[in-house]
Design a protein around this motif. Structure first.
Motif, PDB file in Angstrom:
ATOM      1  N   HIS A   6       0.844  -1.187   0.000  1.00  0.00           N
ATOM      2  CA  HIS A   6       0.000   0.000   0.000  1.00  0.00           C
ATOM      3  C   HIS A   6       0.883   1.242   0.000  1.00  0.00           C
ATOM      4  N   GLU A   7       0.586   2.169  -0.901  1.00  0.00           N
ATOM      5  CA  GLU A   7       1.304   3.433  -0.928  1.00  0.00           C
ATOM      6  C   GLU A   7       0.694   4.352   0.125  1.00  0.00           C
ATOM      7  N   LYS A   8       1.518   4.798   1.048  1.00  0.00           N
ATOM      8  CA  LYS A   8       1.052   5.709   2.098  1.00  0.00           C
ATOM      9  C   LYS A   8       1.151   7.146   1.583  1.00  0.00           C
ATOM     10  N   VAL A   9       0.012   7.821   1.578  1.00  0.00           N
ATOM     11  CA  VAL A   9      -0.061   9.153   0.990  1.00  0.00           C
ATOM     12  C   VAL A   9      -0.454  10.170   2.054  1.00  0.00           C
ATOM     13  N   LEU A  10       0.335  11.223   2.163  1.00  0.00           N
ATOM     14  CA  LEU A  10       0.019  12.370   3.012  1.00  0.00           C
ATOM     15  C   LEU A  10      -0.505  13.473   2.102  1.00  0.00           C
ATOM     16  N   PHE A  82       4.341   9.106  -0.395  1.00  0.00           N
ATOM     17  CA  PHE A  82       4.108  10.291  -1.224  1.00  0.00           C
ATOM     18  C   PHE A  82       3.491  11.407  -0.384  1.00  0.00           C
ATOM     19  N   LEU A  83       3.916  12.618  -0.662  1.00  0.00           N
ATOM     20  CA  LEU A  83       3.207  13.806  -0.203  1.00  0.00           C
ATOM     21  C   LEU A  83       2.564  14.408  -1.441  1.00  0.00           C
ATOM     22  N   VAL A  84       1.253  14.637  -1.377  1.00  0.00           N
ATOM     23  CA  VAL A  84       0.507  15.149  -2.527  1.00  0.00           C
ATOM     24  C   VAL A  84      -0.184  16.445  -2.139  1.00  0.00           C
ATOM     25  N   SER A  85       0.151  17.524  -2.826  1.00  0.00           N
ATOM     26  CA  SER A  85      -0.408  18.845  -2.553  1.00  0.00           C
ATOM     27  C   SER A  85      -1.359  19.230  -3.687  1.00  0.00           C
ATOM     28  N   ILE A  86      -2.606  19.551  -3.324  1.00  0.00           N
ATOM     29  CA  ILE A  86      -3.627  19.894  -4.318  1.00  0.00           C
ATOM     30  C   ILE A  86      -4.300  21.205  -3.911  1.00  0.00           C
ATOM     31  N   TYR A  87      -4.125  22.257  -4.708  1.00  0.00           N
ATOM     32  CA  TYR A  87      -4.729  23.572  -4.440  1.00  0.00           C
ATOM     33  C   TYR A  87      -4.434  24.015  -3.002  1.00  0.00           C
ATOM     34  N   PHE A  88      -3.233  23.761  -2.566  1.00  0.00           N
ATOM     35  CA  PHE A  88      -2.839  24.074  -1.187  1.00  0.00           C
ATOM     36  C   PHE A  88      -2.025  25.363  -1.210  1.00  0.00           C
ATOM     37  N   ASP A 103       8.277  10.444  -3.217  1.00  0.00           N
ATOM     38  CA  ASP A 103       8.224  11.736  -3.902  1.00  0.00           C
ATOM     39  C   ASP A 103       7.235  12.672  -3.217  1.00  0.00           C
ATOM     40  N   ALA A 104       7.467  13.965  -3.433  1.00  0.00           N
ATOM     41  CA  ALA A 104       6.551  15.023  -3.003  1.00  0.00           C
ATOM     42  C   ALA A 104       6.111  15.758  -4.257  1.00  0.00           C
ATOM     43  N   ILE A 105       4.801  15.764  -4.520  1.00  0.00           N
ATOM     44  CA  ILE A 105       4.305  16.342  -5.764  1.00  0.00           C
ATOM     45  C   ILE A 105       3.225  17.383  -5.474  1.00  0.00           C
ATOM     46  N   ASN A 106       3.104  18.299  -6.403  1.00  0.00           N
ATOM     47  CA  ASN A 106       2.111  19.362  -6.290  1.00  0.00           C
ATOM     48  C   ASN A 106       1.342  19.463  -7.598  1.00  0.00           C
ATOM     49  N   LEU A 107       0.039  19.687  -7.491  1.00  0.00           N
ATOM     50  CA  LEU A 107      -0.759  19.988  -8.668  1.00  0.00           C
ATOM     51  C   LEU A 107      -0.959  21.495  -8.707  1.00  0.00           C
TER      52      LEU A 107
END
Length: 272
Positions: A6-10, A82-88, A103-107
């Motif tokens: 399982h990919e743990k996503v923050l 993963f750290l995922v940033s969306i409209y943050f 990885d740390a990614i941003n949309l």
């Protein structure tokens, strides 16, 4: 990829786009959303929906101020892949960027390297730059990391700010759902941004919002200024008239014929 892994996503999320990404990831069988970092309530959009879904799924919601001040206690132990940033809207320091194992990614709702920062939807029109959305690796410089995927957004000549904004939200969710399987599988690549791009200061946007009643404008430029800051008929631009400040917006309706008529006046030119 190990099917049992399982990919743990923050998540760092706000807005309708953030909520929809939360919905999407929460339903992925190989994803474990370990927490959602949110805007403070006074500056949040769709926080109630985010909190309700997180409560249903057993996902803790952590306000950004607490995440920063209690990082070692609340965030570090999550050990996300993963750290995922969306409209943050809040800048993530190096503790957050370096935390995920993969990885740390941003949309970003702009077609990088164009229109970094805020009011991306307006400046794509005002500057004539490409409109679109991008997923990129987070770097210490905001919106400067290498690009993973992008999608152009088509803006019509009569689209007002609310329509342009909603088109970016829809494209953001679509792009994320297309890109995430590659992130999950580790089959993605990153690409250096082509050039420094464009970034407008808030002061430049504030200046664009002020219509000078004594200035001369090209008609198309003035219409563009009015329309990109108009939301559901509510004017975003302002102008001083006789010592008072007024909001000015614009709406478009297609003409049903080629006859110009002024309401309240007799159309003498139609009389035989």
């Amino acid at each position: 990829m190990n099917e049992n892994k399982h990919e743990k996503v923050l998540l760092c999320i706000d807005n309708a786009a953030g909520f929809k990404v939360l919905q999407y990831l929460a339903c992925r069988p190989q994803v474990d959303v370990v927490a959602a970092i949110a805007h403070p309530r006074h500056n949040a959009t769709q926080l109630d929906e985010i909190e309700a879904l997180c409560a249903l799924r057993g996902i803790p919601v952590i306000e950004i101020a607490d995440a920063r001040s209690r990082f070692d206690e609340l965030i570090a132990p999550l050990e996300p892949d993963f750290l995922v940033s969306i409209y943050f809207d809040y800048i993530l320091d190096d503790r957050f960027i370096k935390l995920p194992g993969k990885d740390a990614i941003n949309l970003h709702p702009g077609y990088l390297p164009y229109n970094k920062g805020f009011y991306y939807y307006a400046w794509a029109v005002l500057d004539g730059t490409p409109a679109g959305v991008s997923i990129h690796r987070i770097a210490s410089e905001v919106d400067a990391g290498p690009v993973i995927s992008q999608k152009l957004v088509l803006i019509d000549g009569t689209d007002t700010g609310d329509i342009i904004y909603d088109k970016h939200v829809a494209a953001s969710v679509e792009l994320f759902e297309l890109t995430w399987p590659c992130l999950e599988a580790g089959s993605y690549k990153v690409f250096r941004q082509l050039h420094r791009g464009t970034r407008k200061k808030i002061s430049e946007t504030n200046q664009a919002l002020e219509i000078d009643p004594y200035a001369t404008y090209v008609a198309r430029d003035l219409i563009n200024m009015l329309r990109v800051f108009s939301f559901s008929g509510s004017g975003g631009c302002t102008m001083q008239i006789d010592g008072k400040k007024y909001r000015i917006g614009v709406e478009f309706s297609e003409a049903i014929d080629n006859i110009n008529r002024t309401l309240g006046k007799r159309d003498n030119y139609l009389v035989g």
